[in-house]
Design a protein around this motif. Structure first.
Motif, PDB file in Angstrom:
ATOM      1  N   PHE A  63      -1.828   5.708  -7.895  1.00 48.88           N
ATOM      2  CA  PHE A  63      -1.786   5.145  -6.551  1.00 48.88           C
ATOM      3  C   PHE A  63      -3.144   5.295  -5.869  1.00 48.88           C
ATOM      4  O   PHE A  63      -3.988   6.088  -6.293  1.00 48.88           O
ATOM      5  N   THR A  64      -3.289   4.545  -4.782  1.00 50.06           N
ATOM      6  CA  THR A  64      -4.481   4.647  -3.939  1.00 50.06           C
ATOM      7  C   THR A  64      -4.086   5.251  -2.593  1.00 50.06           C
ATOM      8  O   THR A  64      -3.078   4.861  -2.007  1.00 50.06           O
ATOM      9  N   LEU A  80       0.443   6.258   0.495  1.00 51.70           N
ATOM     10  CA  LEU A  80      -0.060   5.724  -0.776  1.00 51.70           C
ATOM     11  C   LEU A  80       0.340   4.269  -0.938  1.00 51.70           C
ATOM     12  O   LEU A  80       1.312   3.798  -0.345  1.00 51.70           O
ATOM     13  N   LYS A  81      -0.397   3.567  -1.795  1.00 48.58           N
ATOM     14  CA  LYS A  81      -0.039   2.193  -2.144  1.00 48.58           C
ATOM     15  C   LYS A  81      -0.402   1.961  -3.602  1.00 48.58           C
ATOM     16  O   LYS A  81      -1.261   2.654  -4.170  1.00 48.58           O
ATOM     17  N   ASP A  82       0.265   0.983  -4.209  1.00 45.15           N
ATOM     18  CA  ASP A  82      -0.084   0.622  -5.579  1.00 45.15           C
ATOM     19  C   ASP A  82      -0.729  -0.757  -5.586  1.00 45.15           C
ATOM     20  O   ASP A  82      -1.026  -1.324  -4.531  1.00 45.15           O
ATOM     21  N   GLU A  83      -0.923  -1.305  -6.768  1.00 42.07           N
ATOM     22  CA  GLU A  83      -1.595  -2.599  -6.881  1.00 42.07           C
ATOM     23  C   GLU A  83      -0.697  -3.745  -6.456  1.00 42.07           C
ATOM     24  O   GLU A  83      -1.178  -4.865  -6.246  1.00 42.07           O
ATOM     25  N   ASP A  84       0.601  -3.485  -6.372  1.00 37.84           N
ATOM     26  CA  ASP A  84       1.532  -4.527  -5.936  1.00 37.84           C
ATOM     27  C   ASP A  84       1.758  -4.389  -4.430  1.00 37.84           C
ATOM     28  O   ASP A  84       0.833  -4.124  -3.690  1.00 37.84           O
ATOM     29  N   ALA A  85       2.990  -4.521  -4.005  1.00 43.23           N
ATOM     30  CA  ALA A  85       3.272  -4.482  -2.567  1.00 43.23           C
ATOM     31  C   ALA A  85       3.831  -3.141  -2.117  1.00 43.23           C
ATOM     32  O   ALA A  85       4.108  -2.958  -0.936  1.00 43.23           O
ATOM     33  N   TRP A  86       3.996  -2.195  -3.071  1.00 39.12           N
ATOM     34  CA  TRP A  86       4.617  -0.921  -2.687  1.00 39.12           C
ATOM     35  C   TRP A  86       3.689  -0.100  -1.816  1.00 39.12           C
ATOM     36  O   TRP A  86       2.487  -0.031  -2.033  1.00 39.12           O
ATOM     37  N   ARG A  87       4.293   0.544  -0.814  1.00 40.86           N
ATOM     38  CA  ARG A  87       3.557   1.429   0.073  1.00 40.86           C
ATOM     39  C   ARG A  87       4.542   2.502   0.550  1.00 40.86           C
ATOM     40  O   ARG A  87       5.654   2.193   0.971  1.00 40.86           O
ATOM     41  N   ASP A 137      -9.154   7.138  -2.292  1.00 44.22           N
ATOM     42  CA  ASP A 137      -9.071   7.981  -3.481  1.00 44.22           C
ATOM     43  C   ASP A 137      -7.934   7.510  -4.389  1.00 44.22           C
ATOM     44  O   ASP A 137      -6.868   7.098  -3.911  1.00 44.22           O
ATOM     45  N   ARG A 138      -8.171   7.625  -5.692  1.00 39.04           N
ATOM     46  CA  ARG A 138      -7.132   7.314  -6.666  1.00 39.04           C
ATOM     47  C   ARG A 138      -6.462   8.626  -7.085  1.00 39.04           C
ATOM     48  O   ARG A 138      -7.143   9.589  -7.439  1.00 39.04           O
ATOM     49  N   VAL A 139      -5.147   8.644  -7.016  1.00 35.68           N
ATOM     50  CA  VAL A 139      -4.400   9.850  -7.349  1.00 35.68           C
ATOM     51  C   VAL A 139      -3.327   9.529  -8.387  1.00 35.68           C
ATOM     52  O   VAL A 139      -2.922   8.381  -8.551  1.00 35.68           O
ATOM     53  N   THR A 140      -2.899  10.586  -9.075  1.00 34.74           N
ATOM     54  CA  THR A 140      -1.827  10.458 -10.060  1.00 34.74           C
ATOM     55  C   THR A 140      -0.576  11.109  -9.486  1.00 34.74           C
ATOM     56  O   THR A 140      -0.619  12.258  -9.025  1.00 34.74           O
ATOM     57  N   ALA A 141       0.522  10.383  -9.505  1.00 36.41           N
ATOM     58  CA  ALA A 141       1.785  10.887  -8.972  1.00 36.41           C
ATOM     59  C   ALA A 141       2.782  11.085 -10.100  1.00 36.41           C
ATOM     60  O   ALA A 141       2.905  10.242 -10.996  1.00 36.41           O
ATOM     61  N   THR A 142       3.483  12.198 -10.057  1.00 42.22           N
ATOM     62  CA  THR A 142       4.579  12.454 -10.990  1.00 42.22           C
ATOM     63  C   THR A 142       5.879  12.162 -10.263  1.00 42.22           C
ATOM     64  O   THR A 142       6.143  12.712  -9.179  1.00 42.22           O
ATOM     65  N   VAL A 143       6.682  11.271 -10.838  1.00 41.98           N
ATOM     66  CA  VAL A 143       7.932  10.830 -10.207  1.00 41.98           C
ATOM     67  C   VAL A 143       9.117  11.346 -11.004  1.00 41.98           C
ATOM     68  O   VAL A 143       9.144  11.260 -12.243  1.00 41.98           O
ATOM     69  N   TRP A 144      10.084  11.896 -10.277  1.00 47.44           N
ATOM     70  CA  TRP A 144      11.325  12.399 -10.887  1.00 47.44           C
ATOM     71  C   TRP A 144      12.494  12.020  -9.994  1.00 47.44           C
ATOM     72  O   TRP A 144      12.518  12.352  -8.813  1.00 47.44           O
ATOM     73  N   ARG A 145      13.438  11.297 -10.557  1.00 45.29           N
ATOM     74  CA  ARG A 145      14.617  10.833  -9.823  1.00 45.29           C
ATOM     75  C   ARG A 145      14.233  10.097  -8.540  1.00 45.29           C
ATOM     76  O   ARG A 145      14.736  10.365  -7.462  1.00 45.29           O
TER      77      ARG A 145
END
Length: 229
Positions: A58-59, A77-84, A103-111
């Motif tokens: 994400f950015t 955060l936002k991604d390359e699509d429309a998610w925010r 900044d570009r960050v890495t997110a860990t997603v669970w459930r």
């Protein structure tokens, strides 16, 4: 008044039951599931809500680091699509306070929850990350039980002795006992979280401490017979 106190005691009693029958076991199972989760085999949208751990890039749009009576720690955060979306944190460090827009960050997603955010090897758990902090669940449950017991006891005494219920009044006995209960529960619960000792130490230590304090206060405050020592 006695009947009202007894009826009111049912509210914290029900809260205590819910804490130990549902909230504490639910948090314990959720934490165990999170600890046992493995990385997802592939990066796919369908796996966002699964029990495996997926990784996303994400950015950072903006961050809010506000301390005080109403603290706010969050990153948008936002991604390359429309998610925010907004990720909440419990404190500013070690990562959140370093982040800047873009900044570009890495997110860990669970459930479907972002549980960890990382950048350049620095990681920080979000507020949605399961934690092994059952001691605080227990502290709230024990406090509810003690309040229920206090209200029931004060109400019962008023019913049995409607004209001689001293010292079972709010001031000073009831107020002091309530303050003692809060101090005992959280005075044991918070150190238990920091040290990492089992949650059951909260009722094992807190309840006897409050019972002893209640006995001592009752002995000092109870009315003395005329001419008594």
């Amino acid at each position: 008044m006695g009947v009202l106190l007894i009826l009111l005691s049912l509210i914290p009693a029900a809260a205590c039951y819910l804490v130990f029958s549902w909230w504490l076991p639910s948090d314990r199972e959720r934490y165990r599931d999170y600890q046992a989760a493995e990385p997802c085999p592939a990066h796919a949208t369908a796996q966002v809500g699964s029990d495996c751990l997926s990784t996303w890039r994400f950015t950072v749009v903006k961050t809010v680091v506000k301390s005080g009576k109403t603290s706010t720690y969050e990153a948008t955060l936002k991604d390359e699509d429309a998610w925010r979306g907004v990720v909440d944190f419990g404190d500013p460090g070690p990562l959140l306070e370093r982040l800047e827009p873009g900044d570009r960050v890495t997110a860990t997603v669970w459930r479907r929850d972002i549980v960890v955010l990382s950048k350049d090897g620095v990681r920080q758990n979000s507020s949605d990350a399961p934690r092994d902090e059952l001691q605080m669940n227990a502290a709230i449950g024990v406090l509810a039980a003690l309040v229920a017991a206090q209200a029931f006891a004060f109400g019962a005494v008023r019913l049995v002795r409607p004209r001689g219920y001293e010292p079972f009044t709010w001031n000073p006995y009831g107020k002091r006992l309530l303050i003692t209960s809060v101090a005992a529960c959280f005075g044991v619960g918070l150190p238990a979280v920091w040290i990492g000792i089992p949650w059951w130490t909260v009722p094992a230590v807190g309840v006897p401490a409050v019972v002893c304090a209640a006995g001592l206060m009752h002995h000092r405050l109870r009315p003395r017979a005329a001419g008594g020592v």
